[in-house]
Scaffold this active site. Structure first.
Site, PDB file in Angstrom:
ATOM      1  CE  LYS A   1      -4.379   0.826   0.177  1.00 34.59           C
ATOM      2  NZ  LYS A   1      -5.627  -0.108  -0.448  1.00 34.59           N
TER       3      LYS A   1
HETATM    4  P1  NAD Z   1     -13.680   7.431  -2.934  1.00 31.62           P
HETATM    5  O1  NAD Z   1     -12.620   8.596  -2.666  1.00 31.62           O
HETATM    6  O2  NAD Z   1     -13.792   7.433  -4.466  1.00 31.62           O
HETATM    7  O3  NAD Z   1     -14.865   7.645  -2.108  1.00 31.62           O
HETATM    8  C1  NAD Z   1     -14.838   7.921  -0.693  1.00 31.62           C
HETATM    9  C2  NAD Z   1     -15.950   8.765  -0.284  1.00 31.62           C
HETATM   10  O4  NAD Z   1     -16.184   8.498   1.165  1.00 31.62           O
HETATM   11  C3  NAD Z   1     -16.048  10.036  -0.540  1.00 31.62           C
HETATM   12  O5  NAD Z   1     -17.549  10.205  -1.202  1.00 31.62           O
HETATM   13  C4  NAD Z   1     -16.385  10.651   0.703  1.00 31.62           C
HETATM   14  O6  NAD Z   1     -16.995  11.805   0.816  1.00 31.62           O
HETATM   15  C5  NAD Z   1     -16.795   9.859   1.563  1.00 31.62           C
HETATM   16  N1  NAD Z   1     -16.518   9.896   2.977  1.00 31.62           N
HETATM   17  C6  NAD Z   1     -15.398  10.186   3.763  1.00 31.62           C
HETATM   18  N2  NAD Z   1     -15.345  10.259   4.788  1.00 31.62           N
HETATM   19  C7  NAD Z   1     -16.556   9.923   5.375  1.00 31.62           C
HETATM   20  C8  NAD Z   1     -17.508  10.005   6.399  1.00 31.62           C
HETATM   21  N3  NAD Z   1     -16.850  10.158   7.646  1.00 31.62           N
HETATM   22  N4  NAD Z   1     -18.687   9.835   6.455  1.00 31.62           N
HETATM   23  C9  NAD Z   1     -19.406   9.679   5.097  1.00 31.62           C
HETATM   24  N5  NAD Z   1     -18.718   9.746   4.014  1.00 31.62           N
HETATM   25  C10 NAD Z   1     -17.500  10.030   4.162  1.00 31.62           C
HETATM   26  O7  NAD Z   1     -12.943   6.146  -2.192  1.00 31.62           O
HETATM   27  P2  NAD Z   1     -13.196   4.712  -2.861  1.00 31.62           P
HETATM   28  O8  NAD Z   1     -12.245   4.182  -3.509  1.00 31.62           O
HETATM   29  O9  NAD Z   1     -14.750   4.385  -2.792  1.00 31.62           O
HETATM   30  O10 NAD Z   1     -12.873   4.046  -1.196  1.00 31.62           O
HETATM   31  C11 NAD Z   1     -13.563   3.897  -0.050  1.00 31.62           C
HETATM   32  C12 NAD Z   1     -13.142   2.875   0.672  1.00 31.62           C
HETATM   33  O11 NAD Z   1     -13.167   1.546  -0.006  1.00 31.62           O
HETATM   34  C13 NAD Z   1     -11.722   2.989   1.117  1.00 31.62           C
HETATM   35  O12 NAD Z   1     -11.613   2.443   2.690  1.00 31.62           O
HETATM   36  C14 NAD Z   1     -10.994   2.309   0.298  1.00 31.62           C
HETATM   37  O13 NAD Z   1      -9.603   1.814   0.911  1.00 31.62           O
HETATM   38  C15 NAD Z   1     -11.948   1.155   0.081  1.00 31.62           C
HETATM   39  N6  NAD Z   1     -11.487   0.277  -1.319  1.00 31.62           N
HETATM   40  C16 NAD Z   1     -11.445   0.716  -2.438  1.00 31.62           C
HETATM   41  C17 NAD Z   1     -11.212  -0.017  -3.521  1.00 31.62           C
HETATM   42  C18 NAD Z   1     -11.279   0.660  -4.836  1.00 31.62           C
HETATM   43  O14 NAD Z   1     -10.991   0.070  -5.797  1.00 31.62           O
HETATM   44  N7  NAD Z   1     -11.937   1.976  -5.243  1.00 31.62           N
HETATM   45  C19 NAD Z   1     -11.074  -1.212  -3.414  1.00 31.62           C
HETATM   46  C20 NAD Z   1     -10.824  -1.710  -2.260  1.00 31.62           C
HETATM   47  C21 NAD Z   1     -11.209  -0.896  -0.930  1.00 31.62           C
END
Ligand code: NAD
Length: 420
Positions: A110
């Site tokens: 990471k």
């Molecule tokens: P992203 O940046 O696209 O979205 C994150 C969202 O969460 C945003 O809309 C933000 O406004 C919201 N957010 C942040 N803090 C918040 C809070 N306290 N309350 C409500 N909303 C809040 O990110 P993503 O890629 O969707 O990732 C989100 C999670 O999924 C992370 O933990 C990431 O590690 C995990 N994840 C993502 C992927 C991927 O392929 N994108 C893969 C595995 C895991």
């Protein structure tokens, strides 16, 4: 930042605690524990960036390779003000078990930069990304460590990393990162993959618990890549998404939100907050809504011992990494809440990243139906593997998934004979 945002819980301590629980349940020998528990390589880099004002600001960046026992390290890069080395170590550790749970030939890694990308221009983001890519260049590569997007990093950012790496080597190396734009060797279906994996594993859980998907009430915390696309998939499959949120607010409609309209509204305004035809909620009210499926899809530590008892969901599907702490897990066990752990629930993202890397390395690209069908097969198989351990060993789903991941890495370690 909303009030539910991150309680101060060290994510790396959580990762180590979950490893110990799995290692104890497997009665894993001490020598193997010593070999696989801790990160293999940790790099901290200084990233001086000329801002648009002409001033140079120094950012700190990290790349952690937790394991290369089963293949090259693999894992996203996060741009966020709360990024710390411990958070990156935790996320790298989870990637190791996650890749092993879905049985793809990767270890775990990471990266991250402590920064606020929302306050940076495109030019500043590009300069920071290229400098970071140069700084971590000696330890990344298609056979060494393959970064991907995570919170607040995008396909464009992956394109800049791919370009910086390729400029240094003198020829195009598309397989150095995944989550790239399609025109640069990205895979069809990658953007939706995390949410699809969440959908498949939740569908399996609903079936296991005899709850119909039709009309199932779904609540989504975090309306970004993972959360918003999961909301669309549940909406299309006949579920009723009754609430969702982002950093600016939470909205709710007991009759079901018009999710395609919410997506359009967020595209236009930057947030779900203010969506017409929905009520406002406090963040703590959103997590406490009566529903069949709660999807925390924002960040770590959303549900802790402070608020877990208020959760009224039948299933909690961890689209985010580490949103539920071990103390909250124990409360869920007492309440009979069925948890789909992150290393299973959100593994669709890394699975299609793996497909992207395979396509890049082979210079042969698949159509979207092919990608989705292969993803569904892996997610359904992995869900059933974890469910079997949950039922056979009478352990919760988190422990079952960790046992599966840790045992596969331990087996690789034993076979490689890497004893000192
Ligand atoms: P992203 O940046 O696209 O979205 C994150 C969202 O969460 C945003 O809309 C933000 O406004 C919201 N957010 C942040 N803090 C918040 C809070 N306290 N309350 C409500 N909303 C809040 O990110 P993503 O890629 O969707 O990732 C989100 C999670 O999924 C992370 O933990 C990431 O590690 C995990 N994840 C993502 C992927 C991927 O392929 N994108 C893969 C595995 C895991």
């Amino acid at each position: 930042m909303l009030a539910t945002a991150i309680a101060e819980k060290n994510a790396y301590a959580v990762a180590l605690e979950n490893f110990d629980l799995a290692a104890n349940a497997l009665e894993l020998e001490e020598n193997i524990r010593a070999m696989i528990k801790y990160p293999e390589r940790i790099l901290t880099v200084s990233i001086p960036v000329r801002m648009d004002t002409g001033k140079v600001v120094r950012f700190e960046g990290y790349r952690v390779q937790h394991s290369t026992q089963r293949g090259p390290a693999k894992g996203g890069i996060r741009y966020h003000p709360n990024v710390t080395i411990d958070e990156v170590k935790a996320l790298a550790t989870w990637m190791t078990w996650k890749c092993a749970v879905v049985n793809i030939p990767y270890g775990g890694g990471k990266g991250g930069i402590t920064c606020n990308p929302k306050e940076m221009s495109q030019g500043e983001l590009e300069r920071m990304t290229r400098r970071y890519a140069s700084a971590i260049l000696p330890i990344i590569g298609p056979s060494k460590d393959i970064p991907a997007p995570d919170v607040y990093t995008t396909p464009q950012i992956m394109a800049w990393i791919m370009d910086t790496y390729s400029m240094n080597l003198g020829y195009p190396v598309t397989g150095v990162v995944t989550g790239k734009p399609i025109a640069l060797g990205g895979s069809l279906g990658r953007n939706e993959a995390t949410a699809r994996g969440c959908f498949y594993t939740t569908r399996g859980s609903l079936e296991h618990l005899n709850i119909p998907l039709q009309g199932a009430r779904v609540v989504v915390q975090g309306f970004g890549n993972a959360g918003s696309i999961a909301a669309i998939l549940f909406h299309e499959a006949g579920g009723k998404v009754i609430a969702c949120s982002d950093t600016r607010g939470c909205i709710c409609n007991a009759n079901g939100l018009d999710i395609p309209a919410v997506v359009e509204f967020k595209k236009a305004t930057g947030s779900v907050a203010g969506f017409p035809g929905a009520d406002w909620l406090k963040p703590e009210e959103l997590l406490a809504l009566d529903c069949e499926v709660l999807i925390p899809a924002a960040l770590e530590n959303a549900i802790t011992e402070e608020n877990a008892a208020a959760v009224h969901a039948r299933i909690v599907a961890e689209a985010a990494n580490g949103p539920v702490t071990p103390e909250a897990d124990r409360i869920f066990d007492q309440q009979g809440i069925f948890l789909i752990p992150d290393i299973l629930c959100n593994a669709g993202g890394v699975t299609v990243s793996y497909f992207e890397w395979v396509q890049d390395e082979n210079h042969l690209f698949w159509d979207e139906n092919d990608v989705n069908a292969k993803l569904e097969k892996i997610m359904v198989r992995s869900f059933n593997d974890v469910l079997k351990i949950h039922l056979d060993k009478r352990v919760n789903m988190r422990l079952a998934a960790n046992m599966l991941g840790v045992s596969r890495v331990a087996e690789a370690c034993r076979l490689r004979g890497l004893y000192p």
